[in-house]
Design a protein around this motif. Structure first.
Motif, mmCIF file in Angstrom:
data_model
loop_
_atom_site.group_PDB
_atom_site.id
_atom_site.type_symbol
_atom_site.label_atom_id
_atom_site.label_comp_id
_atom_site.label_asym_id
_atom_site.label_seq_id
_atom_site.Cartn_x
_atom_site.Cartn_y
_atom_site.Cartn_z
ATOM 1 N N ARG A 1 -4.154 0.856 -9.779
ATOM 2 C CA ARG A 1 -5.479 1.655 -9.578
ATOM 3 C C ARG A 1 -4.729 3.093 -9.515
ATOM 4 N NH1 ARG A 1 -9.624 -1.768 -7.609
ATOM 5 N NH2 ARG A 1 -9.365 -1.401 -5.452
ATOM 6 N N LYS A 2 -3.477 2.885 -8.153
ATOM 7 C CA LYS A 2 -2.666 4.415 -7.705
ATOM 8 C C LYS A 2 -2.345 4.914 -8.694
ATOM 9 C CE LYS A 2 -5.027 4.095 -4.499
ATOM 10 N NZ LYS A 2 -5.638 5.224 -4.018
ATOM 11 N N ILE A 3 -1.436 4.340 -10.093
ATOM 12 C CA ILE A 3 -0.988 5.233 -11.255
ATOM 13 C C ILE A 3 -1.469 5.734 -12.434
ATOM 14 C CG2 ILE A 3 1.321 4.276 -9.534
ATOM 15 C CD1 ILE A 3 1.353 3.001 -12.891
ATOM 16 N N GLU A 4 -2.687 5.335 -12.238
ATOM 17 C CA GLU A 4 -3.425 6.327 -13.449
ATOM 18 C C GLU A 4 -5.058 7.172 -12.396
ATOM 19 O OE1 GLU A 4 -6.116 2.287 -15.003
ATOM 20 O OE2 GLU A 4 -3.938 2.693 -15.161
ATOM 21 N N LEU A 5 -5.318 8.216 -13.068
ATOM 22 C CA LEU A 5 -6.362 9.144 -13.119
ATOM 23 C C LEU A 5 -7.711 8.439 -13.545
ATOM 24 C CD1 LEU A 5 -5.158 12.641 -14.618
ATOM 25 C CD2 LEU A 5 -6.053 12.295 -12.080
ATOM 26 N N GLU A 6 -8.353 8.601 -12.155
ATOM 27 C CA GLU A 6 -10.096 8.058 -12.042
ATOM 28 C C GLU A 6 -10.666 8.870 -13.239
ATOM 29 O OE1 GLU A 6 -11.915 6.214 -9.088
ATOM 30 O OE2 GLU A 6 -9.630 5.345 -8.285
ATOM 31 N N ASP A 7 -11.281 8.320 -13.867
ATOM 32 C CA ASP A 7 -12.813 9.385 -14.892
ATOM 33 C C ASP A 7 -13.771 10.009 -14.147
ATOM 34 O OD1 ASP A 7 -11.035 9.575 -16.926
ATOM 35 O OD2 ASP A 7 -11.978 6.930 -17.209
ATOM 36 N N MET B 1 0.723 -1.325 -0.306
ATOM 37 C CA MET B 1 -0.166 -0.146 -0.359
ATOM 38 C C MET B 1 1.385 1.671 -0.150
ATOM 39 S SD MET B 1 -3.107 -0.629 -0.453
ATOM 40 C CE MET B 1 -4.011 -2.036 -0.502
ATOM 41 N N THR B 2 1.987 1.429 0.923
ATOM 42 C CA THR B 2 2.948 2.044 0.762
ATOM 43 C C THR B 2 3.159 2.463 -0.524
ATOM 44 O OG1 THR B 2 3.291 1.769 2.579
ATOM 45 C CG2 THR B 2 3.989 3.276 2.123
ATOM 46 N N LEU B 3 3.654 1.306 -1.086
ATOM 47 C CA LEU B 3 4.624 1.602 -2.692
ATOM 48 C C LEU B 3 3.392 2.203 -3.566
ATOM 49 C CD1 LEU B 3 6.816 1.003 -4.060
ATOM 50 C CD2 LEU B 3 5.585 -1.900 -4.553
ATOM 51 N N ALA B 4 2.611 2.086 -3.425
ATOM 52 C CA ALA B 4 1.222 1.720 -4.331
ATOM 53 C C ALA B 4 0.719 3.467 -4.531
ATOM 54 C CB ALA B 4 0.269 1.288 -4.209
ATOM 55 N N GLN B 5 0.882 5.028 -3.012
ATOM 56 C CA GLN B 5 0.440 5.840 -2.867
ATOM 57 C C GLN B 5 1.926 6.960 -3.257
ATOM 58 O OE1 GLN B 5 -1.805 7.190 -0.886
ATOM 59 N NE2 GLN B 5 -2.708 5.074 -0.566
ATOM 60 N N PHE B 6 2.742 5.966 -3.327
ATOM 61 C CA PHE B 6 4.634 5.984 -3.424
ATOM 62 C C PHE B 6 4.406 6.918 -4.749
ATOM 63 C CE2 PHE B 6 8.354 5.974 -4.960
ATOM 64 C CZ PHE B 6 9.105 7.169 -4.396
ATOM 65 N N GLY C 1 -3.111 15.861 -8.231
ATOM 66 C CA GLY C 1 -3.856 14.158 -8.731
ATOM 67 C C GLY C 1 -4.197 13.450 -8.044
ATOM 68 N N HIS C 2 -3.174 12.572 -6.540
ATOM 69 C CA HIS C 2 -3.356 11.807 -6.300
ATOM 70 C C HIS C 2 -4.784 11.990 -4.651
ATOM 71 C CE1 HIS C 2 -2.095 8.125 -4.549
ATOM 72 N NE2 HIS C 2 -2.420 8.831 -3.045
ATOM 73 N N PHE C 3 -4.066 12.905 -4.547
ATOM 74 C CA PHE C 3 -5.453 13.206 -3.789
ATOM 75 C C PHE C 3 -6.424 13.330 -4.747
ATOM 76 C CE2 PHE C 3 -1.592 13.645 -0.974
ATOM 77 C CZ PHE C 3 -1.967 12.116 -0.308
ATOM 78 N N GLU C 4 -6.780 14.338 -5.361
ATOM 79 C CA GLU C 4 -8.311 13.919 -6.231
ATOM 80 C C GLU C 4 -9.036 13.054 -6.161
ATOM 81 O OE1 GLU C 4 -7.401 16.942 -9.102
ATOM 82 O OE2 GLU C 4 -7.801 18.471 -7.967
ATOM 83 N N ASN C 5 -7.847 11.840 -6.626
ATOM 84 C CA ASN C 5 -8.193 10.377 -6.805
ATOM 85 C C ASN C 5 -9.454 10.009 -5.788
ATOM 86 O OD1 ASN C 5 -7.619 9.885 -9.535
ATOM 87 N ND2 ASN C 5 -5.740 9.076 -8.879
#
Lengths: 169, 237
Positions: free
Chosen positions: B231-237, B125-130, B140-144
């Protein structure tokens, strides 16, 4: 101090650190020992396969080209040979005809010149004999005229003439 | 897992479990030895060992690449490979070797301890967030988390937490139950020679099944980790 209860087991923060550390170290060691060389090797292999495929394609087209040129040259050579043979045949035919023609011409020339010679010799012989007859007549006439026309003389003349004739023969 | 309190010690205020540490070290050593043995004499035309290793690398690369497209997966390939090897060896470790001394397990599957599996899950999970922040930036990350509506924020946060929890607990539960049942079957075998034969057959069957479960769970863990990261490294629509 960190002794929370998760599903009946204790939370050992030290263990968490230990797992993280050992995992990271394991990852680092695998990277050094195996990952880098193996990925490099796999990359090299895929590169080599790609280049092999390319060069194989290239050499195949080259071989096809070569075969095509060879075929064309073969065709050309065959045509050349045919042409040369045909020309030789024609030349031979012409030469034969020419030789026969020449021989025929020469033969007819020889024949005509021989005929001419014969004719000429005949004419000459005729002319000679005519000249002889004329001079003989003249001689006779002279002999007749030079002697007086007496019997004796005439007789002598005729005798001498006959004698002359006998001599001449 | 016979219910005895594990042997622990404290160091710098942190509690360490000796059984876990030994098991983890053994798992790491086995993975390292295996990889080291298989990666000798690398050649363009692979030999037996190299083939096995390349197959494993291709396998984990396939898992990672199928869910994470693009440039980040070069590091993630190594990460997936290490994770897969470590978990599969850790899962199988307790099936081959299980040492209990007066009720305290010193050698077992490290993954039958929730602390270990939750740590692995936490690392994922940490790696995903990072990676998410590195790829999309903080904004962009936190807007997801606010997508598709602002009201989804608690649901998204909760989902993040459940992902973390289920990823670790699934592995832990599968391996723990396998080991526990093995322990029960071994306990049954003390009943007499007839029961011993029956227990032997049962143990054989269950060990085979546990090997199967262990491999499947390693695959599942790596697959799900890749999915969470992707799922963390792509922008959700």
């Amino acid at each position: 101090m960190f002794s929370y209860s998760i599903v009946g087991a204790q939370l050992y923060v030290g263990d968490m650190l230990f797992v993280m550390l050992s995992f990271l170290v394991l990852m680092w060691l695998i990277k050094i020992i195996a990952w880098k060389p193996i990925t490099k090797m796999m990359q090299n292999r895929s590169d080599k396969i790609a280049s092999d495929i390319d060069s194989a394609k290239e050499s195949r087209t080259k071989a096809a080209e070569l075969a095509a040129t060879r075929q064309a040259e073969l065709q050309k050579t065959r045509e050349d040979a045919n042409r040369i043979i045909n020309t030789a045949k024609q030349n031979g035919q012409q030469q034969r005809e020419k030789i026969v023609e020449d021989a025929r011409n020469e033969a007819s020339n020889l024949k005509s010149s021989a005929e001419k010679d014969i004719e000429q010799q005949r004419q000459e012989a005729l002319a000679n004999s005519r000249k002889d007859v004329a001079s003989l007549s003249i001689e006779i006439a002279t002999k007749i005229i030079s002697k007086e026309l007496n019997a004796d003389d005439q007789k002598g003349l005729v005798d001498s003439y006959i004698e002359g004739l006998g001599k001449q023969k | 897992m016979s219910g005895g309190t594990p042997s622990t010690f404290e160091f710098l205020g942190l509690t360490f479990n000796v059984g876990n540490m030994i098991s983890i070290l053994i798992a790491c050593a086995v993975v390292l030895g295996l990889v080291y043995a298989l990666s000798r004499h690398l050649t363009m035309k692979p030999g037996k060992g190299q083939n096995v290793l390349e197959y494993a690398v291709d396998f984990t690369n396939g898992i990672v690449n199928s869910s994470i497209p693009g440039a980040t997966s070069k590091f993630l390939g190594l990460w997936g490979f290490t994770l897969f090897m470590f978990i599969i060896i850790a899962n199988l470790e307790g099936l081959f070797l299980h040492i209990d001394v007066s009720g305290v397990a010193y050698v077992k599957s490290p993954t039958s301890d929730p602390v270990v599996t939750m740590t692995l899950s936490l690392m994922t999970m940490t790696l995903a967030q990072f990676l998410g922040i590195r790829k999309l930036g903080y904004k962009g990350h936190f807007e997801n988390y606010l997508k598709p509506f602002v009201f989804f924020l608690p649901i998204n946060l909760f989902e993040e937490f459940t992902n973390f929890l289920t990823l670790g607990l699934r592995l832990f539960g599968n391996i723990l139950s396998g080991e526990m049942l093995l322990g029960i079957i071994v306990g049954m075998a003390h009943g007499g020679p007839v029961i011993w034969i029956g227990a032997f057959i049962l143990e054989l069957v269950w060990t085979g099944f546990s090997v199967f479960i262990g491999c499947i769970q390693a695959y599942v863990f790596v697959t799900l980790s890749s999915v969470y990261i992707s799922r963390k490294i792509e922008l959700e629509d």
